[in-house]
Motif scaffolding. Structure first.
Motif, PDB file in Angstrom:
ATOM      1  N   VAL A   1      42.711  39.059  44.382  1.00 49.97           N
ATOM      2  CA  VAL A   1      43.705  38.062  43.969  1.00 49.97           C
ATOM      3  C   VAL A   1      43.630  37.819  42.466  1.00 49.97           C
ATOM      4  CG1 VAL A   1      44.416  35.652  44.201  1.00 49.97           C
ATOM      5  CG2 VAL A   1      43.764  36.956  46.233  1.00 49.97           C
ATOM      6  N   SER A   2      42.421  37.528  41.964  1.00 50.96           N
ATOM      7  CA  SER A   2      42.283  37.270  40.532  1.00 50.96           C
ATOM      8  C   SER A   2      42.606  38.508  39.714  1.00 50.96           C
ATOM      9  CB  SER A   2      40.872  36.777  40.215  1.00 50.96           C
ATOM     10  OG  SER A   2      39.908  37.709  40.651  1.00 50.96           O
ATOM     11  N   GLN A   3      42.245  39.698  40.197  1.00 52.29           N
ATOM     12  CA  GLN A   3      42.553  40.922  39.473  1.00 52.29           C
ATOM     13  C   GLN A   3      44.057  41.161  39.411  1.00 52.29           C
ATOM     14  OE1 GLN A   3      40.533  42.877  37.737  1.00 52.29           O
ATOM     15  NE2 GLN A   3      38.789  41.572  38.217  1.00 52.29           N
ATOM     16  N   GLY A   4      44.776  40.843  40.491  1.00 55.63           N
ATOM     17  CA  GLY A   4      46.230  40.991  40.477  1.00 55.63           C
ATOM     18  C   GLY A   4      46.890  40.054  39.488  1.00 55.63           C
ATOM     19  N   ILE A   5      46.419  38.808  39.444  1.00 53.80           N
ATOM     20  CA  ILE A   5      46.971  37.841  38.492  1.00 53.80           C
ATOM     21  C   ILE A   5      46.696  38.288  37.069  1.00 53.80           C
ATOM     22  CG2 ILE A   5      46.757  35.481  37.640  1.00 53.80           C
ATOM     23  CD1 ILE A   5      46.247  34.599  40.526  1.00 53.80           C
ATOM     24  N   ILE A   6      45.480  38.744  36.811  1.00 54.60           N
ATOM     25  CA  ILE A   6      45.117  39.192  35.466  1.00 54.60           C
ATOM     26  C   ILE A   6      45.997  40.360  35.041  1.00 54.60           C
ATOM     27  CG2 ILE A   6      43.300  40.347  34.142  1.00 54.60           C
ATOM     28  CD1 ILE A   6      41.306  38.620  35.790  1.00 54.60           C
TER      29      ILE A   6
END
Length: 398
Positions: free
Chosen positions: A113-118
């Motif tokens: 999730v955080s990697q997708g947002i980044i």
């Protein structure tokens, strides 16, 4: 600086505006200049296109973090010394706090999730920079001569790479402007509000020199981990041209090759700095916290101040002569060429590292194009585009 007192509400306005940028400005120095252009030239009209281009050109010539110097100067123009301090603090401290917290805890960036947002935020940087480059190209490269200078700057920076190529592009652009861009429409460049008093400029030059020469002497006379760190970080900030990623090899030489921290610690912090908004120079806060775990916040604050201070002092030192310089006919021709080179440098940055690190497939290209159209056609605010791009990155990752 303004002679009359600055209303407190204006300082608050500067702080809140730059705080929003400090929380959303992903993508590195080139993207930051794009955010600033959209916010302060297009949207708020705090300064003109010409003033902004001249300021960017000046900061590209000086050592230090160019985007932070530009933000500092805009704050100074709007609110004097307090406005400059508010702009720097609001733009810098959010990422510094995150990096110190990262140094004191486990990784905050794990998981899909955080990697997708980044990744979506990196794509947002593509849209922001492309929008800035297109707008600046229309205004600063209106003829064949300046378009040619911009093209040469793009090719030089992309093919040669490194900070030296950026400085070389600026010098070549300035010389080309002096030779080929003397024709103009006869308009007066006006009196830029980006100026400070002679006294302030002299004091800034004095403190810059005293610290540059005095900190090594202090580290030699009263050796300690703190004085050695202050000397190393101030010297790095004073001698690095190009800012951003260029500072990394210099810092690596100071803190890894000397054995202060391990290569793994250095690379872990660098990865975190890549994933958050704000200037990359805030990586120094992470390093300060890692260097002294018993007093991480104090060391982080000292490292942060030492890395930024020389570039800001140099900027204040040269601004008193700025208005006189820009009024000379030869200086105006020189700045026309330098401003065209700035467009080329930003165009090169749009490709590397902004485009190459964000556009990894057709979905990324479609998302970046959507962001560009939201900015240029629908006139959406940059922060709103950042939110849309973050959501798009999350969907692509899923």
């Amino acid at each position: 600086m303004p002679a009359e007192p600055v209303p407190p509400r204006r300082i608050r306005e500067i702080f809140v505006t730059f705080l929003a940028l400090g929380l959303t400005s992903f993508g590195g120095p080139a993207a930051h200049l794009g955010y600033f252009h959209h916010q302060f030239v297009v949207r708020r009209r705090w300064l003109s296109e010409q003033d902004y281009a001249d300021l960017v050109a000046l900061c590209q010539f000086l050592p230090g973090p160019a985007s932070s110097q530009v933000g500092f100067a805009i704050g100074m123009m709007r609110g004097g010394g307090w406005g400059a301090a508010a702009a720097w603090a609001a733009f810098t401290l959010p990422s510094a706090f995150v990096l110190v917290a990262f140094a004191l805890s486990a990784s905050l960036l794990d998981g899909p999730v955080s990697q997708g947002i980044i990744h979506g935020l990196k794509v947002a940087a593509v849209a922001i920079v492309a929008h800035a480059v297109s707008g600046m190209a229309r205004n600063l490269c209106p003829d064949r001569q300046r378009a040619g200078i911009a093209l040469v700057a793009v090719l030089l920076v992309i093919l040669a790479g490194g900070a030296l190529s950026q400085v070389s592009a600026m010098v070549i652009g300035a010389v080309a402007g002096l030779l080929f861009c003397r024709k103009h429409n006869g308009t007066d460049p006006g009196h830029s509000r980006l100026s400070v008093s002679d006294r302030a400029g002299r004091w800034a030059a004095f403190f810059f020199t005293v610290l540059l020469l005095g900190l090594p002497l202090l580290a030699w006379l009263a050796p300690s981990n703190l004085t050695e760190m202050m000397d190393a970080f101030y010297r790095t900030g004073a001698l690095v041209f190009g800012g951003g990623h260029v500072i990394l090899p210099l810092l690596e030489a100071e803190v890894v090759q000397t054995g202060w921290i391990t290569p793994d610690q250095f690379l872990t912090g660098y990865g975190a700095a890549q994933a958050i908004p704000g200037p990359l120079f805030t990586f120094s806060a992470y390093l300060g916290a890692v260097l002294e775990p018993t007093a991480p916040w104090l060391w982080a604050a000292m490292a942060l101040v030492m890395i930024f201070l020389p570039g800001l002092l140099l900027l204040v030192a040269v601004l008193p002569r700025w208005n006189n310089f820009r009024r000379w006919e030869s200086a105006q021709a020189l700045m026309r060429g330098a401003n065209a080179a700035v467009v080329g440098i930003l165009g090169a940055a749009l490709y590397q590292p902004v485009w190459t690190s964000a556009i990894l497939g057709p979905q990324d290209f479609a998302l970046a194009l959507t962001g560009f159209l939201l900015l240029s056609v629908w006139k959406l605010s940059a922060w709103a585009v950042v939110i849309v791009m973050a959501g798009g990155g999350l969907l692509i990752g899923a």
